[in-house]
Design a protein around this motif. Structure first.
Motif, mmCIF file in Angstrom:
data_model
loop_
_atom_site.group_PDB
_atom_site.id
_atom_site.type_symbol
_atom_site.label_atom_id
_atom_site.label_comp_id
_atom_site.label_asym_id
_atom_site.label_seq_id
_atom_site.Cartn_x
_atom_site.Cartn_y
_atom_site.Cartn_z
ATOM 1 N N SER A 36 0.802 -1.225 0.000
ATOM 2 C CA SER A 36 0.000 0.000 0.000
ATOM 3 C C SER A 36 0.840 1.283 0.000
ATOM 4 N N ILE A 37 2.130 1.191 0.306
ATOM 5 C CA ILE A 37 2.952 2.403 0.357
ATOM 6 C C ILE A 37 4.062 2.428 -0.689
ATOM 7 N N LYS A 38 4.139 1.397 -1.490
ATOM 8 C CA LYS A 38 5.242 1.269 -2.447
ATOM 9 C C LYS A 38 5.368 2.476 -3.376
ATOM 10 N N GLU A 39 4.274 2.978 -3.866
ATOM 11 C CA GLU A 39 4.302 4.098 -4.807
ATOM 12 C C GLU A 39 4.692 5.411 -4.139
ATOM 13 N N VAL A 40 4.422 5.539 -2.853
ATOM 14 C CA VAL A 40 4.663 6.786 -2.129
ATOM 15 C C VAL A 40 6.117 6.918 -1.674
ATOM 16 N N LEU A 41 6.746 5.814 -1.343
ATOM 17 C CA LEU A 41 8.087 5.854 -0.742
ATOM 18 C C LEU A 41 9.148 5.314 -1.696
ATOM 19 N N GLN A 42 9.348 5.978 -2.794
ATOM 20 C CA GLN A 42 10.302 5.488 -3.779
ATOM 21 C C GLN A 42 11.723 5.992 -3.548
ATOM 22 N N ASP A 43 11.922 6.985 -2.695
ATOM 23 C CA ASP A 43 13.265 7.532 -2.512
ATOM 24 C C ASP A 43 13.890 7.165 -1.166
ATOM 25 N N VAL A 44 13.338 6.173 -0.479
ATOM 26 C CA VAL A 44 13.871 5.744 0.816
ATOM 27 C C VAL A 44 15.160 4.959 0.603
ATOM 28 N N ASP A 45 16.183 5.285 1.396
ATOM 29 C CA ASP A 45 17.477 4.608 1.300
ATOM 30 C C ASP A 45 17.573 3.368 2.180
ATOM 31 N N MET A 46 16.929 3.432 3.356
ATOM 32 C CA MET A 46 16.993 2.296 4.270
ATOM 33 C C MET A 46 15.825 2.325 5.236
ATOM 34 N N ILE A 47 15.513 1.146 5.754
ATOM 35 C CA ILE A 47 14.462 0.988 6.756
ATOM 36 C C ILE A 47 15.156 0.733 8.090
ATOM 37 N N VAL A 48 14.764 1.510 9.105
ATOM 38 C CA VAL A 48 15.379 1.387 10.421
ATOM 39 C C VAL A 48 14.283 1.125 11.456
ATOM 40 N N PRO A 49 14.295 -0.059 12.078
ATOM 41 C CA PRO A 49 13.311 -0.328 13.130
ATOM 42 C C PRO A 49 13.714 0.316 14.449
ATOM 43 N N ILE A 50 12.727 0.716 15.232
ATOM 44 C CA ILE A 50 12.994 1.195 16.591
ATOM 45 C C ILE A 50 13.601 0.026 17.361
ATOM 46 N N PRO A 51 14.766 0.227 17.959
ATOM 47 C CA PRO A 51 15.401 -0.886 18.665
ATOM 48 C C PRO A 51 14.784 -1.134 20.039
ATOM 49 N N ASN A 81 18.385 -1.573 8.141
ATOM 50 C CA ASN A 81 19.614 -1.298 8.882
ATOM 51 C C ASN A 81 19.279 -1.286 10.369
ATOM 52 N N THR A 82 19.821 -2.262 11.092
ATOM 53 C CA THR A 82 19.573 -2.349 12.530
ATOM 54 C C THR A 82 20.781 -1.892 13.342
ATOM 55 N N THR A 83 21.760 -1.264 12.678
ATOM 56 C CA THR A 83 22.985 -0.898 13.380
ATOM 57 C C THR A 83 23.168 0.606 13.571
ATOM 58 N N LEU A 84 22.279 1.424 13.074
ATOM 59 C CA LEU A 84 22.446 2.876 13.193
ATOM 60 C C LEU A 84 22.117 3.411 14.580
ATOM 61 N N ALA A 107 12.929 9.721 27.113
ATOM 62 C CA ALA A 107 13.906 10.799 26.922
ATOM 63 C C ALA A 107 15.321 10.236 26.999
ATOM 64 N N GLU A 108 16.061 10.447 25.945
ATOM 65 C CA GLU A 108 17.474 10.058 25.865
ATOM 66 C C GLU A 108 17.737 8.559 26.015
ATOM 67 N N VAL A 109 16.779 7.723 25.614
ATOM 68 C CA VAL A 109 17.011 6.274 25.686
ATOM 69 C C VAL A 109 17.733 5.735 24.457
ATOM 70 N N PHE A 110 17.749 6.520 23.365
ATOM 71 C CA PHE A 110 18.388 6.075 22.130
ATOM 72 C C PHE A 110 19.691 6.809 21.901
ATOM 73 N N SER A 111 20.539 6.179 21.120
ATOM 74 C CA SER A 111 21.794 6.809 20.740
ATOM 75 C C SER A 111 22.178 6.323 19.346
ATOM 76 N N LEU A 112 22.675 7.242 18.537
ATOM 77 C CA LEU A 112 23.272 6.821 17.274
ATOM 78 C C LEU A 112 24.642 6.259 17.608
ATOM 79 N N LEU A 113 25.069 5.274 16.880
ATOM 80 C CA LEU A 113 26.387 4.717 17.145
ATOM 81 C C LEU A 113 27.437 5.790 16.922
ATOM 82 N N PRO A 114 28.508 5.756 17.692
ATOM 83 C CA PRO A 114 29.491 6.845 17.679
ATOM 84 C C PRO A 114 30.057 7.192 16.302
#
Length: 159
Positions: A36-51, A81-84, A107-114
């Motif tokens: 249902s979203i394939k046509e709308v999201l054609q420029d996405v580079d990666m999918i990132v799940p909430i860890p 991508n599950t490593t970002l 609040a502040e539970v997430f971090s991008l890898l260094p």
């Protein structure tokens, strides 16, 4: 997006995905949602799940958002991508919390890898299982936006 209501089929489905060791539900929903979203999201580079926190991952055996992301990835032909981003704090369940308490709880539970400092011009599809107040997804989104990324958001259901 599905509507999550108390004692509904959607609640039962998500409960099975999250707590009854049925990750295939996430895969299935991701593949269906991708149609249902394939046509709308054609420029996405990666999918990132909430860890989820590593201790929850060990206990559950999988991350329900990552399973949903895998199904989306198959349907959209976009890599996951599950490593970002990592969840560095084990927060308590949000199910019984008020809107303000939910924001405080994440609040502040997430971090991008260094080594991740610049995501300029990267389009990320950030995915989670349920959107209630938006606290969790907003916290993660802010990190990516600060690093220069464009972020789109998809969830299985909205409460």
């Amino acid at each position: 997006m599905l509507h999550l209501a108390k004692s509904s089929r959607v609640e039962s489905l998500l409960h099975s995905l999250k707590y009854k060791n049925q990750p295939e539900i996430g895969h299935f929903l991701g593949r269906r949602y991708a149609q249902s979203i394939k046509e709308v999201l054609q420029d996405v580079d990666m999918i990132v799940p909430i860890p989820i926190h590593p201790s929850k991952l060990r206990k559950r055996g999988y991350n329900q958002a990552a399973e949903f992301a895998k199904g989306l990835s198959e349907g959209l032909e976009i890599p996951v991508n599950t490593t970002l981003i990592i969840r560095k704090v084990l927060s308590v369940s949000q199910t019984e919390k008020s809107r303000n308490e939910r924001y405080d709880n994440v609040a502040e539970v997430f971090s991008l890898l260094p080594y991740i400092s610049d995501l300029k011009d990267v389009h990320i599809l950030l995915v989670d299982d349920v959107l209630t107040t938006g606290a969790t997804i907003a916290e993660a989104d802010n990190l990516f936006v600060e690093a220069g990324a464009k972020v789109s958001i998809v969830t299985i259901a909205r409460a």
